[in-house]
Design a protein around this motif. Sequence first.
Motif, short mmCIF file in Angstrom:
data_model
loop_
_atom_site.label_atom_id
_atom_site.label_comp_id
_atom_site.label_asym_id
_atom_site.label_seq_id
_atom_site.Cartn_x
_atom_site.Cartn_y
_atom_site.Cartn_z
N THR A 1 0.81 -1.22 0.00
CA THR A 1 0.00 0.00 0.00
C THR A 1 0.84 1.27 0.00
OG1 THR A 1 -0.11 -0.11 2.43
CG2 THR A 1 -1.91 -1.14 1.19
N ARG A 2 2.13 1.15 0.36
CA ARG A 2 2.99 2.32 0.37
C ARG A 2 3.51 2.65 -1.02
NH1 ARG A 2 5.13 4.67 4.49
NH2 ARG A 2 7.07 5.03 3.33
N GLY A 3 3.34 1.74 -1.99
CA GLY A 3 3.81 2.00 -3.34
C GLY A 3 5.27 1.65 -3.50
N ASP A 4 5.61 1.08 -4.65
CA ASP A 4 6.98 0.69 -4.94
C ASP A 4 7.34 1.22 -6.32
OD1 ASP A 4 9.43 -0.44 -5.28
OD2 ASP A 4 8.78 -2.53 -5.08
N ALA A 5 8.27 2.17 -6.36
CA ALA A 5 8.63 2.80 -7.64
C ALA A 5 9.25 1.80 -8.60
CB ALA A 5 9.59 3.96 -7.38
N SER A 6 9.84 0.71 -8.08
CA SER A 6 10.46 -0.28 -8.97
C SER A 6 9.43 -1.04 -9.82
CB SER A 6 11.28 -1.28 -8.14
OG SER A 6 10.43 -2.02 -7.27
N GLN A 7 8.15 -1.01 -9.39
CA GLN A 7 7.11 -1.69 -10.16
C GLN A 7 6.81 -0.97 -11.48
OE1 GLN A 7 5.79 -4.53 -9.51
NE2 GLN A 7 6.36 -4.88 -7.38
N VAL A 8 7.15 0.30 -11.56
CA VAL A 8 6.85 1.07 -12.77
C VAL A 8 7.55 0.45 -13.98
CG1 VAL A 8 7.08 3.31 -13.89
CG2 VAL A 8 6.44 3.18 -11.48
N GLY A 9 8.80 0.03 -13.81
CA GLY A 9 9.54 -0.58 -14.90
C GLY A 9 8.90 -1.87 -15.38
N ARG A 10 8.44 -2.69 -14.46
CA ARG A 10 7.78 -3.94 -14.84
C ARG A 10 6.47 -3.67 -15.58
NH1 ARG A 10 6.64 -7.36 -9.79
NH2 ARG A 10 6.32 -9.00 -11.34
N ILE A 11 5.71 -2.71 -15.07
CA ILE A 11 4.43 -2.39 -15.71
C ILE A 11 4.65 -1.85 -17.11
CG2 ILE A 11 2.35 -0.98 -15.54
CD1 ILE A 11 2.77 -0.99 -12.49
N TYR A 12 5.63 -0.97 -17.25
CA TYR A 12 5.89 -0.38 -18.56
C TYR A 12 6.35 -1.44 -19.55
CZ TYR A 12 7.90 2.57 -22.19
OH TYR A 12 8.20 3.14 -23.40
N GLN A 13 7.21 -2.37 -19.11
CA GLN A 13 7.67 -3.44 -20.00
C GLN A 13 6.51 -4.34 -20.42
OE1 GLN A 13 10.40 -3.79 -21.47
NE2 GLN A 13 10.34 -5.89 -22.25
N LEU A 14 5.61 -4.63 -19.49
CA LEU A 14 4.46 -5.46 -19.83
C LEU A 14 3.57 -4.75 -20.84
CD1 LEU A 14 3.02 -8.11 -19.29
CD2 LEU A 14 1.89 -7.04 -17.35
N LYS A 15 3.39 -3.45 -20.67
CA LYS A 15 2.58 -2.68 -21.62
C LYS A 15 3.24 -2.65 -23.00
CE LYS A 15 0.36 1.83 -22.26
NZ LYS A 15 -0.98 1.25 -22.49
#
Length: 369
Positions: free
Chosen positions: A219-233
Amino acid sequence: MSVIRPLRAAFEAAWRPRAAEPVAAVDDGGGPTGDAVVDCAVYRDGVRHPGPRDPAAAIARVRRRGARGMFVWIGLFEPTESELAGVAEQFGLHPLAVEDAVHAHQRPKLERYDETLFMVLKTVRYVSHGELTSTSEVVETGEIMVFVGADFVITVRHGAHGALGALRRRLEEDPEQLAKGPASVLHAIADQVVDHYLDVAADVRKDIDEVESAVFADTRGDASQVGRIYQLKRELLELKRAVTPLDRPLQQLSETPIGVVHPEIRSYFRDVADHLSRVSDQVNGYDALIDSILQANLAQVQATQNEDMRKITAWAAIIAVPTMVCGVYGMNFKHMPELGWRFGYPLVLTVIATASWLIHRGFRRNGWL
């Protein structure tokens, strides 16, 4: 009569429909001798007949017989320009279509050149991976180009996946369908390609679910997830580029009367178009879902940053009290309050501690600390 009768019997025996013979062991990735020809066969009434493996000899045999229900199916794997040029000359293929088939990297499309159809389909494969990272390859693409004429079908495949060997054998086990002509091969290829789209879309959904769970578990958010999400997109975009442009060609094949397409085959293309619509809706939904996950993750990260900034601001306000008092007494003026009093020093420390405690308490009540 004694001479004609044996000749007639021999001719009928040669062209009597037989059970489909097993195809010679051929590597689906390339020709048996290292050339571009993967397989070459003559079909009559849906039944494969033994014959020359050379495309020129095979089409010459078909056209010499001139029998209805006969066609040649030639499979090529990543042919060079010179290899495909020889086949193009024998079959009268249009130079523009030949150029597209050699260089690949084409958008899915359907084009008509006189009595020949040229269709491009993009194949996709899901790349298995232990854990999705910001550099993981999820979707791998290739291409299949199909030339369809009245008495031939030529398939040109690019990419390490999407082999058509199993498809050819499956069609040979259904001579009634294959007897509908070269368009039946085109339908079978399109159907297989779209079915693979559905399989890949289902596998991509698992990656999306994994990323979604990871994002909302913290719930605090993890900035490292942005890279995974962008790659999946980004990988989903590869699938979208294969799926979306194919809608128009399938609509044309299912609705527009075309000479080389058997009327019964058009209804089969409608079924493939329905499957494509389903996978297209899924891909568009996944794209929107990934956008929502990305926005949620960014919102979590921003909320965490705002919370950290509030804490920093609160502690800065608390520290400002002793800093201010110590700064005043550090000016070393001769006449300062309580400089000569015995309890002046403890009194100043008590004032600092009390003021800091009151400010800290106020921030805790407001949720800043």
